[in-house]
Enzyme design. Structure first.
Site, PDB file in Angstrom:
ATOM      1  N   ASP A  16     -27.818  -9.839 -31.969  1.00 63.44           N
ATOM      2  CA  ASP A  16     -28.826  -9.507 -32.977  1.00 63.44           C
ATOM      3  C   ASP A  16     -28.124  -8.670 -34.052  1.00 63.44           C
ATOM      4  O   ASP A  16     -26.892  -8.546 -34.070  1.00 63.44           O
ATOM      5  CB  ASP A  16     -30.051  -8.818 -32.344  1.00 63.44           C
ATOM      6  CG  ASP A  16     -29.762  -7.397 -31.854  1.00 63.44           C
ATOM      7  OD1 ASP A  16     -28.594  -6.950 -31.913  1.00 63.44           O
ATOM      8  OD2 ASP A  16     -30.714  -6.729 -31.412  1.00 63.44           O
ATOM      9  N   CYS A  73     -26.283  -6.836 -28.212  1.00 60.78           N
ATOM     10  CA  CYS A  73     -27.353  -6.209 -29.000  1.00 60.78           C
ATOM     11  C   CYS A  73     -27.074  -4.706 -28.994  1.00 60.78           C
ATOM     12  O   CYS A  73     -25.966  -4.288 -28.630  1.00 60.78           O
ATOM     13  CB  CYS A  73     -28.747  -6.593 -28.502  1.00 60.78           C
ATOM     14  SG  CYS A  73     -29.248  -5.936 -26.908  1.00 60.78           S
ATOM     15  N   THR A  75     -28.257  -2.036 -27.201  1.00 61.69           N
ATOM     16  CA  THR A  75     -28.002  -1.488 -25.862  1.00 61.69           C
ATOM     17  C   THR A  75     -27.418  -2.527 -24.917  1.00 61.69           C
ATOM     18  O   THR A  75     -26.980  -2.182 -23.818  1.00 61.69           O
ATOM     19  CB  THR A  75     -29.317  -1.015 -25.228  1.00 61.69           C
ATOM     20  OG1 THR A  75     -30.194  -2.157 -25.102  1.00 61.69           O
ATOM     21  CG2 THR A  75     -29.980   0.077 -26.046  1.00 61.69           C
ATOM     22  N   HIS A 106     -17.542 -10.384  -8.254  1.00 59.38           N
ATOM     23  CA  HIS A 106     -18.637 -10.305  -7.270  1.00 59.38           C
ATOM     24  C   HIS A 106     -19.879 -11.087  -7.686  1.00 59.38           C
ATOM     25  O   HIS A 106     -20.610 -11.566  -6.830  1.00 59.38           O
ATOM     26  CB  HIS A 106     -19.032  -8.840  -7.043  1.00 59.38           C
ATOM     27  CG  HIS A 106     -18.001  -8.068  -6.284  1.00 59.38           C
ATOM     28  ND1 HIS A 106     -18.211  -6.787  -5.821  1.00 59.38           N
ATOM     29  CD2 HIS A 106     -16.731  -8.393  -5.902  1.00 59.38           C
ATOM     30  CE1 HIS A 106     -17.128  -6.352  -5.192  1.00 59.38           C
ATOM     31  NE2 HIS A 106     -16.205  -7.301  -5.240  1.00 59.38           N
ATOM     32  N   HIS A 141     -20.064 -13.120  -1.542  1.00 59.23           N
ATOM     33  CA  HIS A 141     -20.674 -12.957  -2.867  1.00 59.23           C
ATOM     34  C   HIS A 141     -21.441 -14.215  -3.281  1.00 59.23           C
ATOM     35  O   HIS A 141     -22.468 -14.135  -3.934  1.00 59.23           O
ATOM     36  CB  HIS A 141     -19.615 -12.591  -3.901  1.00 59.23           C
ATOM     37  CG  HIS A 141     -18.889 -11.327  -3.556  1.00 59.23           C
ATOM     38  ND1 HIS A 141     -19.530 -10.120  -3.462  1.00 59.23           N
ATOM     39  CD2 HIS A 141     -17.593 -11.091  -3.228  1.00 59.23           C
ATOM     40  CE1 HIS A 141     -18.669  -9.181  -3.111  1.00 59.23           C
ATOM     41  NE2 HIS A 141     -17.479  -9.749  -2.967  1.00 59.23           N
TER      42      HIS A 141
END
Ligand code: RB5
Length: 150
Positions: A16, A73, A75, A106, A141
């Site tokens: 964004d 973005c 965060t 993992h 995993h």
């Protein structure tokens, strides 16, 4: 020598406005390194809604146009959440190289989601190196990943 060896398909990029500058840095790095990519936008720093660009990248992964992506973005959270709605996407929000490496080893993550307003270019560089040079360990995993869909 390239910073990582790329598979056949281009790496999908999405951001964004808050991730736009970080995506620009990544594009400059990929251009210098001869790494193939597709930029799904956004293409300016004007305010936009991160799901619009997350879903473009998510659809490209669902459609097998891209095997891997990087999404940015402010965060990293919003674009990560939207990407993880796609059935073929395992997007991992990362903020340092160790987490980026473990997201591959993992979680078999196929999208590196970054908080553009939080991390430096050096941290982004280190995370890209860690993410794209680490393979999935499989075994226990894979068993855990198989239990993720609900
Ligand atoms: C945009 O201001 C910001 O909310 C967005 O980039 C992101 O951080 C959302 O999760």
């Amino acid at each position: 020598m390239a910073i990582f060896s790329q598979g056949e398909k281009p790496i999908g990029l999405a951001s964004d406005h808050a991730g736009f500058e970080t995506k620009r840095y990544i594009i400059q790095l990929f251009e210098e390194q001869g790494i193939k990519y597709i930029d799904f936008g956004t293409y300016t720093s004007n305010s936009v809604d991160y799901p619009d660009f997350a879903h473009k990248l998510g659809r490209a992964i669902d459609d097998k146009e891209c095997d891997f992506g990087i999404a940015v973005c402010g965060t990293g959270n919003g674009i990560n959440m939207a990407l993880n709605k796609h059935k073929s996407v395992r997007s991992a929000l990362c903020w340092n190289a160790e987490i980026a490496s473990l997201a591959r080893a993992h979680n078999n993550a196929n999208v590196l989601a970054l908080p553009g307003r939080i991390v430096s270019e050096k941290e982004v560089y280190d995370m890209i190196i860690a993410f794209f040079n680490t393979g999935f360990e499989g075994g226990r995993h894979q068993t855990r990943i198989d239990k993720i869909p609900c």
